[in-house]
Design a protein around this motif. Structure first.
Motif, PDB file in Angstrom:
ATOM      1  N   MET A   1       5.129  -5.298 -25.697  1.00 22.32           N
ATOM      2  CA  MET A   1       4.833  -3.880 -25.544  1.00 22.32           C
ATOM      3  C   MET A   1       4.699  -3.555 -24.060  1.00 22.32           C
ATOM      4  N   ASN A   2       5.362  -2.514 -23.628  1.00 22.92           N
ATOM      5  CA  ASN A   2       5.288  -2.094 -22.234  1.00 22.92           C
ATOM      6  C   ASN A   2       3.993  -1.352 -21.935  1.00 22.92           C
ATOM      7  N   VAL A   3       3.607  -1.404 -20.678  1.00 19.95           N
ATOM      8  CA  VAL A   3       2.472  -0.623 -20.209  1.00 19.95           C
ATOM      9  C   VAL A   3       2.918   0.827 -20.124  1.00 19.95           C
ATOM     10  N   SER A   4       2.032   1.728 -20.551  1.00 17.84           N
ATOM     11  CA  SER A   4       2.354   3.157 -20.468  1.00 17.84           C
ATOM     12  C   SER A   4       1.109   3.940 -20.064  1.00 17.84           C
ATOM     13  N   VAL A   5       1.360   5.147 -19.574  1.00 18.63           N
ATOM     14  CA  VAL A   5       0.291   6.090 -19.256  1.00 18.63           C
ATOM     15  C   VAL A   5       0.680   7.418 -19.895  1.00 18.63           C
ATOM     16  N   ASP A   6      -0.211   7.968 -20.695  1.00 23.63           N
ATOM     17  CA  ASP A   6       0.061   9.220 -21.418  1.00 23.63           C
ATOM     18  C   ASP A   6       1.376   9.145 -22.183  1.00 23.63           C
ATOM     19  N   GLY A   7       1.643   7.988 -22.786  1.00 21.87           N
ATOM     20  CA  GLY A   7       2.845   7.807 -23.595  1.00 21.87           C
ATOM     21  C   GLY A   7       4.128   7.599 -22.819  1.00 21.87           C
ATOM     22  N   LYS A   8       4.047   7.513 -21.503  1.00 23.47           N
ATOM     23  CA  LYS A   8       5.237   7.320 -20.664  1.00 23.47           C
ATOM     24  C   LYS A   8       5.283   5.889 -20.146  1.00 23.47           C
ATOM     25  N   LYS A   9       6.449   5.261 -20.274  1.00 21.15           N
ATOM     26  CA  LYS A   9       6.624   3.901 -19.768  1.00 21.15           C
ATOM     27  C   LYS A   9       6.344   3.868 -18.275  1.00 21.15           C
ATOM     28  N   ALA A  10       5.556   2.875 -17.870  1.00 17.29           N
ATOM     29  CA  ALA A  10       5.112   2.789 -16.481  1.00 17.29           C
ATOM     30  C   ALA A  10       5.735   1.610 -15.748  1.00 17.29           C
ATOM     31  N   VAL A  11       5.927   1.811 -14.452  1.00 21.31           N
ATOM     32  CA  VAL A  11       6.295   0.768 -13.515  1.00 21.31           C
ATOM     33  C   VAL A  11       5.114   0.605 -12.565  1.00 21.31           C
ATOM     34  N   LEU A  12       4.753  -0.639 -12.265  1.00 20.21           N
ATOM     35  CA  LEU A  12       3.718  -0.884 -11.263  1.00 20.21           C
ATOM     36  C   LEU A  12       4.398  -0.961  -9.904  1.00 20.21           C
ATOM     37  N   VAL A  13       3.949  -0.141  -8.968  1.00 16.59           N
ATOM     38  CA  VAL A  13       4.486  -0.129  -7.607  1.00 16.59           C
ATOM     39  C   VAL A  13       3.371  -0.592  -6.669  1.00 16.59           C
ATOM     40  N   ALA A  14       3.573  -1.770  -6.091  1.00 13.88           N
ATOM     41  CA  ALA A  14       2.590  -2.379  -5.188  1.00 13.88           C
ATOM     42  C   ALA A  14       3.046  -2.123  -3.753  1.00 13.88           C
ATOM     43  N   VAL A  15       2.295  -1.308  -3.035  1.00 15.46           N
ATOM     44  CA  VAL A  15       2.707  -0.818  -1.720  1.00 15.46           C
ATOM     45  C   VAL A  15       2.087  -1.646  -0.591  1.00 15.46           C
ATOM     46  N   ASP A  16       2.932  -2.277   0.188  1.00 15.25           N
ATOM     47  CA  ASP A  16       2.578  -2.862   1.497  1.00 15.25           C
ATOM     48  C   ASP A  16       1.399  -3.836   1.485  1.00 15.25           C
ATOM     49  N   ILE A  17       1.294  -4.660   0.479  1.00 12.65           N
ATOM     50  CA  ILE A  17       0.179  -5.609   0.416  1.00 12.65           C
ATOM     51  C   ILE A  17       0.602  -6.871   1.183  1.00 12.65           C
ATOM     52  N   GLN A  18       0.782  -6.672   2.481  1.00 14.36           N
ATOM     53  CA  GLN A  18       1.342  -7.694   3.365  1.00 14.36           C
ATOM     54  C   GLN A  18       0.352  -8.090   4.453  1.00 14.36           C
ATOM     55  N   ASN A  19       0.551  -9.301   4.965  1.00 15.87           N
ATOM     56  CA  ASN A  19      -0.300  -9.818   6.039  1.00 15.87           C
ATOM     57  C   ASN A  19      -0.312  -8.915   7.261  1.00 15.87           C
ATOM     58  N   LYS A  20       0.785  -8.255   7.549  1.00 12.59           N
ATOM     59  CA  LYS A  20       0.867  -7.428   8.764  1.00 12.59           C
ATOM     60  C   LYS A  20      -0.150  -6.294   8.773  1.00 12.59           C
ATOM     61  N   PHE A  21      -0.648  -5.906   7.607  1.00 14.54           N
ATOM     62  CA  PHE A  21      -1.673  -4.867   7.524  1.00 14.54           C
ATOM     63  C   PHE A  21      -3.063  -5.460   7.326  1.00 14.54           C
ATOM     64  N   TYR A  22      -3.117  -6.620   6.736  1.00 16.96           N
ATOM     65  CA  TYR A  22      -4.375  -7.254   6.340  1.00 16.96           C
ATOM     66  C   TYR A  22      -5.345  -7.423   7.507  1.00 16.96           C
ATOM     67  N   THR A  23      -4.825  -7.677   8.703  1.00 17.37           N
ATOM     68  CA  THR A  23      -5.688  -7.948   9.857  1.00 17.37           C
ATOM     69  C   THR A  23      -5.738  -6.805  10.871  1.00 17.37           C
ATOM     70  N   VAL A  24      -5.244  -5.634  10.507  1.00 14.26           N
ATOM     71  CA  VAL A  24      -5.223  -4.513  11.452  1.00 14.26           C
ATOM     72  C   VAL A  24      -6.645  -4.078  11.820  1.00 14.26           C
ATOM     73  N   THR A  25      -7.514  -3.939  10.829  1.00 20.13           N
ATOM     74  CA  THR A  25      -8.921  -3.612  11.090  1.00 20.13           C
ATOM     75  C   THR A  25      -9.799  -4.468  10.177  1.00 20.13           C
ATOM     76  N   ASP A  26     -11.026  -4.676  10.592  1.00 17.17           N
ATOM     77  CA  ASP A  26     -11.969  -5.409   9.745  1.00 17.17           C
ATOM     78  C   ASP A  26     -12.199  -4.669   8.431  1.00 17.17           C
ATOM     79  N   GLY A  27     -12.227  -3.346   8.508  1.00 17.41           N
ATOM     80  CA  GLY A  27     -12.444  -2.548   7.305  1.00 17.41           C
ATOM     81  C   GLY A  27     -11.327  -2.723   6.297  1.00 17.41           C
ATOM     82  N   LEU A  28     -10.095  -2.741   6.753  1.00 14.04           N
ATOM     83  CA  LEU A  28      -8.960  -2.925   5.853  1.00 14.04           C
ATOM     84  C   LEU A  28      -8.982  -4.334   5.261  1.00 14.04           C
TER      85      LEU A  28
END
Length: 175
Positions: A1-28
């Motif tokens: 069974m596919n994941v859906s939201v409000d009855g619509k088939k969903a795609v998971l979009v993972a944005v920029d979860i890369q090392n180049k951003f991970y160390t930009v600030t302590d807060g991030l």
């Protein structure tokens, strides 16, 4: 069974979860660490159900990125990506601009995207609003966004449509 939201088939979009951003600030860095579990729960759910996952990779190095880690292009350590995940490379904040992201979503037969990643108030938010222009239904996954400070995550979640991981899990149990 596919994941859906409000009855619509969903795609998971993972944005920029890369090392180049991970160390930009302590807060991030702290924000990613505190939200990685929910990001992984979403990735696991989409993988286990055969639902599509698209990983957005920001290719540029600029004043908003850091090369402090050994492999800045790599995904953050501990992020449970899979070889079957589609990778889309971008050069702009909006993940649709100049990429084949919309084609990949349409190929998957989806009408809805669930967004996770960073930076919540920049690239993730830009992609969220661009999805409307592509006639898609975008949602932010609550607890799976990271930003330079948690206040920004709260602001983004307050102005955008959100869904939580439990609702996504429940969607796979419905016929």
């Amino acid at each position: 069974m596919n994941v859906s939201v409000d009855g619509k088939k969903a795609v998971l979009v993972a944005v920029d979860i890369q090392n180049k951003f991970y160390t930009v600030t302590d807060g991030l860095h702290r924000s990613v660490d505190s939200h990685l579990d929910t990001m992984n729960r979403a990735l696991d759910l989409f993988h286990e159900t055969g639902s599509p996952v698209i990983l957005i990779c920001y290719d540029a190095m600029n004043s908003c990125t850091s090369d402090a880690m050994e492999d800045p292009e790599a995904f953050v350590e501990g992020l449970r990506v899979d070889d079957s995940d589609v990778r889309v490379h971008k050069e702009f904040m909006n993940s649709f601009h100049g990429t084949d992201l919309l084609d990949r979503i349409r190929e998957a037969g989806a009408e809805c995207i669930v967004l996770i990643g960073l930076v919540a108030h920049l690239c993730v938010l830009s992609t969220y609003f661009a999805a409307y222009d592509a006639d898609l239904s975008p949602y932010m996954l609550r607890g799976a966004l990271s930003a330079t400070d948690e206040e920004n995550v709260g602001h983004v979640e307050a102005i955008c449509r959100t869904v939580d991981i439990d609702a996504l899990i429940e969607s796979t149990r419905k016929g």
